[in-house]
Design a protein around this motif. Sequence first.
Motif: not given
Length: 416
Positions: A35-37, A54-61, A105-111, A178-181
């Motif tokens: 998340l800091s990256r 992108n679900p992969v990006n959501i997973r990463y963050a 995650i600070d807040q979860v909402r319904g999509a 962000a994901r590279a390092i």
Amino acid sequence: MQTVKPTYPDVEGSHRILRDPISDTTLQAVRHYRLSRVREQLRRHDVPAILLYNPVNIRYATDASNMQVWSAHNPARYALIFAEGPAILWDFHNCEHLSAPLGTIDQVRGAIHWAYFGAGPRVSEKAREWAIEIADLLHQHVGKAQRLAVDRLDPEGVAAMGAHGIRLTQGQALMEQARAIKSAEELELIRWTIRVAECGIQRMADELRPGMTENELWAWLHFENIRHGGEWLETRLLASGPRTNPWMQECSDRVMHAGELIAFDTDLIGPYGYCADISRTWTVGHVPPSPEQRRLYRLAHEQLRHNMALLRPGLGFREFSERSWPIPEAFHANRYCCVAHGVGVADEYPAIAHPGRDWQGSGYDGVFEEHMTLCIESYIGGRDGEEGVKLEEQVLITRNGCEPLSRYPLQADWLD
């Protein structure tokens, strides 16, 4: 000389389930590092927030995972990450509870599902509703800022954001950087995923027999991945005999015969969402290779080792390409699509083009950095040849060069 079946340490024959070595402390460190990256990239590019589909990006963050493959083609989940502000996840119907333990995650909402599958002819209406919510959050946390990075967005969403005066900018580039390092804790997860993949590879080696189909053999890699907590395989790249040349033919119900080559590329998303991307080539039945099979294997092995020896921090992508192993003309037409590529939670930046026309058409420069993880590729198969050899190693860039992360043995006895 008899060919010896390759074996992975402490696995061959037993097929026991391995103990997951990853601690909660490691997982928390990975989550906060990633998340800091993302936020670091937002600040670097002076973008106040990024919207991720992108679900992969959501997973990463955020490390939030929910129906990852389904979500890849049904855009029903999204996240908004602020450089200075909250991380907000919109999840699928009644799935808010899934991300409660993550701490990112600070807040979860319904999509609001405004893609056609969810909204039908009400796409434009639902997209406007969705855009109002995003714009309100931007106003609340950023003020008058009008820029928003996005990794992917359908045309109706672009128009709906534009109606609020929001200028969209490319977000996938920020996420790839962000994901590279990789952090030390990320490398623990990567090594564990590779170990799981190599259990699957060993299971395939143990089960491989003449008369079975390619699909039957491939199923064992799925089996070992899933029972160790892995997630999915990105491709189905396993081929035998004449289907090994040209490469990229996915596995089928073809029956394999003794003495043919069998080659595969794991492309495995394993435990905790990390990728193990390893290729090996054997003979069906693990019988000694023919002189031609041995020749192809030696060339592929030479390409792999030559290119691995070049890698070091500070080396430019272009210089690496120009100094890469020169593919003999007889095999150039069927060359692999790149010399090397990044890998982490999936195949990632950078992708290094071959020199010459490939570089002119798609190459881009950059610099290898310490703590990048890469896959070094080799495919050797003549345009008129009967078979081909696919090899691939996953490596870590260290201060002294590169360290192989994949430990599953190559066919050293084929190199004599």
